[in-house]
Scaffold this motif. Sequence first.
Motif, PDB file in Angstrom:
ATOM      1  N   ILE A 126       0.838  -1.205   0.000  1.00 13.93           N
ATOM      2  CA  ILE A 126       0.000   0.000   0.000  1.00 13.93           C
ATOM      3  C   ILE A 126       0.873   1.256   0.000  1.00 13.93           C
ATOM      4  O   ILE A 126       0.572   2.229  -0.700  1.00 13.93           O
ATOM      5  CB  ILE A 126      -0.986  -0.009   1.185  1.00 13.93           C
ATOM      6  CG1 ILE A 126      -2.049  -1.090   0.945  1.00 13.93           C
ATOM      7  CG2 ILE A 126      -1.642   1.355   1.373  1.00 13.93           C
ATOM      8  CD1 ILE A 126      -2.960  -1.349   2.129  1.00 13.93           C
ATOM      9  N   LEU A 139       1.901   1.917  -3.462  1.00 14.31           N
ATOM     10  CA  LEU A 139       0.791   2.478  -4.243  1.00 14.31           C
ATOM     11  C   LEU A 139       0.569   3.942  -3.884  1.00 14.31           C
ATOM     12  O   LEU A 139       0.337   4.776  -4.767  1.00 14.31           O
ATOM     13  CB  LEU A 139      -0.483   1.660  -4.023  1.00 14.31           C
ATOM     14  CG  LEU A 139      -1.702   2.093  -4.823  1.00 14.31           C
ATOM     15  CD1 LEU A 139      -1.438   2.030  -6.332  1.00 14.31           C
ATOM     16  CD2 LEU A 139      -2.906   1.229  -4.456  1.00 14.31           C
ATOM     17  N   ASP A 153      -3.547  -8.151   0.901  1.00 18.17           N
ATOM     18  CA  ASP A 153      -3.313  -6.793   0.401  1.00 18.17           C
ATOM     19  C   ASP A 153      -4.625  -6.150  -0.043  1.00 18.17           C
ATOM     20  O   ASP A 153      -4.872  -4.979   0.208  1.00 18.17           O
ATOM     21  CB  ASP A 153      -2.254  -6.758  -0.707  1.00 18.17           C
ATOM     22  CG  ASP A 153      -2.627  -7.528  -1.966  1.00 18.17           C
ATOM     23  OD1 ASP A 153      -3.513  -8.420  -1.920  1.00 18.17           O
ATOM     24  OD2 ASP A 153      -2.022  -7.255  -3.018  1.00 18.17           O
ATOM     25  N   PHE A 154      -5.495  -6.927  -0.662  1.00 13.88           N
ATOM     26  CA  PHE A 154      -6.815  -6.429  -1.057  1.00 13.88           C
ATOM     27  C   PHE A 154      -7.634  -6.054   0.171  1.00 13.88           C
ATOM     28  O   PHE A 154      -8.253  -4.981   0.212  1.00 13.88           O
ATOM     29  CB  PHE A 154      -7.563  -7.472  -1.883  1.00 13.88           C
ATOM     30  CG  PHE A 154      -9.010  -7.130  -2.125  1.00 13.88           C
ATOM     31  CD1 PHE A 154      -9.354  -6.177  -3.059  1.00 13.88           C
ATOM     32  CD2 PHE A 154     -10.015  -7.741  -1.398  1.00 13.88           C
ATOM     33  CE1 PHE A 154     -10.689  -5.834  -3.277  1.00 13.88           C
ATOM     34  CE2 PHE A 154     -11.349  -7.415  -1.606  1.00 13.88           C
ATOM     35  CZ  PHE A 154     -11.682  -6.458  -2.546  1.00 13.88           C
ATOM     36  N   LEU A 214      -6.166  -2.844   1.719  1.00 16.30           N
ATOM     37  CA  LEU A 214      -6.455  -1.679   0.877  1.00 16.30           C
ATOM     38  C   LEU A 214      -7.927  -1.283   1.004  1.00 16.30           C
ATOM     39  O   LEU A 214      -8.262  -0.104   1.127  1.00 16.30           O
ATOM     40  CB  LEU A 214      -6.102  -1.963  -0.582  1.00 16.30           C
ATOM     41  CG  LEU A 214      -6.283  -0.793  -1.545  1.00 16.30           C
ATOM     42  CD1 LEU A 214      -5.237   0.294  -1.289  1.00 16.30           C
ATOM     43  CD2 LEU A 214      -6.194  -1.272  -2.991  1.00 16.30           C
ATOM     44  N   VAL A 238      -2.188  -5.179  -5.179  1.00 16.24           N
ATOM     45  CA  VAL A 238      -1.770  -3.811  -4.855  1.00 16.24           C
ATOM     46  C   VAL A 238      -0.405  -3.525  -5.463  1.00 16.24           C
ATOM     47  O   VAL A 238      -0.171  -2.429  -5.994  1.00 16.24           O
ATOM     48  CB  VAL A 238      -1.779  -3.584  -3.321  1.00 16.24           C
ATOM     49  CG1 VAL A 238      -1.244  -2.206  -2.979  1.00 16.24           C
ATOM     50  CG2 VAL A 238      -3.196  -3.762  -2.766  1.00 16.24           C
ATOM     51  N   GLN A 239       0.481  -4.495  -5.436  1.00 13.07           N
ATOM     52  CA  GLN A 239       1.797  -4.332  -6.062  1.00 13.07           C
ATOM     53  C   GLN A 239       1.637  -4.106  -7.565  1.00 13.07           C
ATOM     54  O   GLN A 239       2.309  -3.255  -8.149  1.00 13.07           O
ATOM     55  CB  GLN A 239       2.650  -5.571  -5.783  1.00 13.07           C
ATOM     56  CG  GLN A 239       4.051  -5.492  -6.326  1.00 13.07           C
ATOM     57  CD  GLN A 239       4.866  -6.743  -5.996  1.00 13.07           C
ATOM     58  OE1 GLN A 239       4.408  -7.649  -5.305  1.00 13.07           O
ATOM     59  NE2 GLN A 239       6.080  -6.787  -6.498  1.00 13.07           N
TER      60      GLN A 239
END
Length: 183
Positions: free
Chosen positions: A11, A14, A48-49, A52, A146-147
């Motif tokens: 994150i 991003l 990660d989802f 986020l 996210v990466q």
Amino acid sequence: MRRTLDPDRAIASLERAVPGLVELRRKEPAVLDWHAVEERIGTALPSDFKSLTEWYPPFELGDFLGLSGLLPGEESDRAKAWARELDGEGPELRPVELASTNLLLWADSKEGDDFFWSVLGGDPDRWPVTISSHNSAWWHYEGGMVQFLAELCDGTLDPWALPPVDPELTGWGIAGGGWHMPG
């Protein structure tokens, strides 16, 4: 390429790649019923989802890519859609090598590109990102979602069959299910 398994690091990448994103960051993470979602679809989702989605509303990048995140209270609807995808109601025109792979949609573009996880193996943090471009080209990215977004936006990822993405926020979800469009 090294896969970033730490959601906070992904994150942060991003946030560096997308100016203004950090301004949308919630003061406290949203409380979402991940247990109900994952129970309904029969699998865990990538961390990660989830991270986020807890920190950010759904958003659109460069008037191109719309992230299919969740807002509190919408878990059931999204879980139903994902369950249908896992039950075989996903994209019909797949290359032979993906014919038996379960795909879960997490984003799409205004040009008809779709962004999925290939549900392979029991560790969702290792699921590859699978892209179906509007010109019927399919390709895989071995990092997390996210990466992928960070590298697509900062230009380190060759977009292959996608146009370059302007890392500008062009819309984001708001309470009540609507969208805010800047300007």
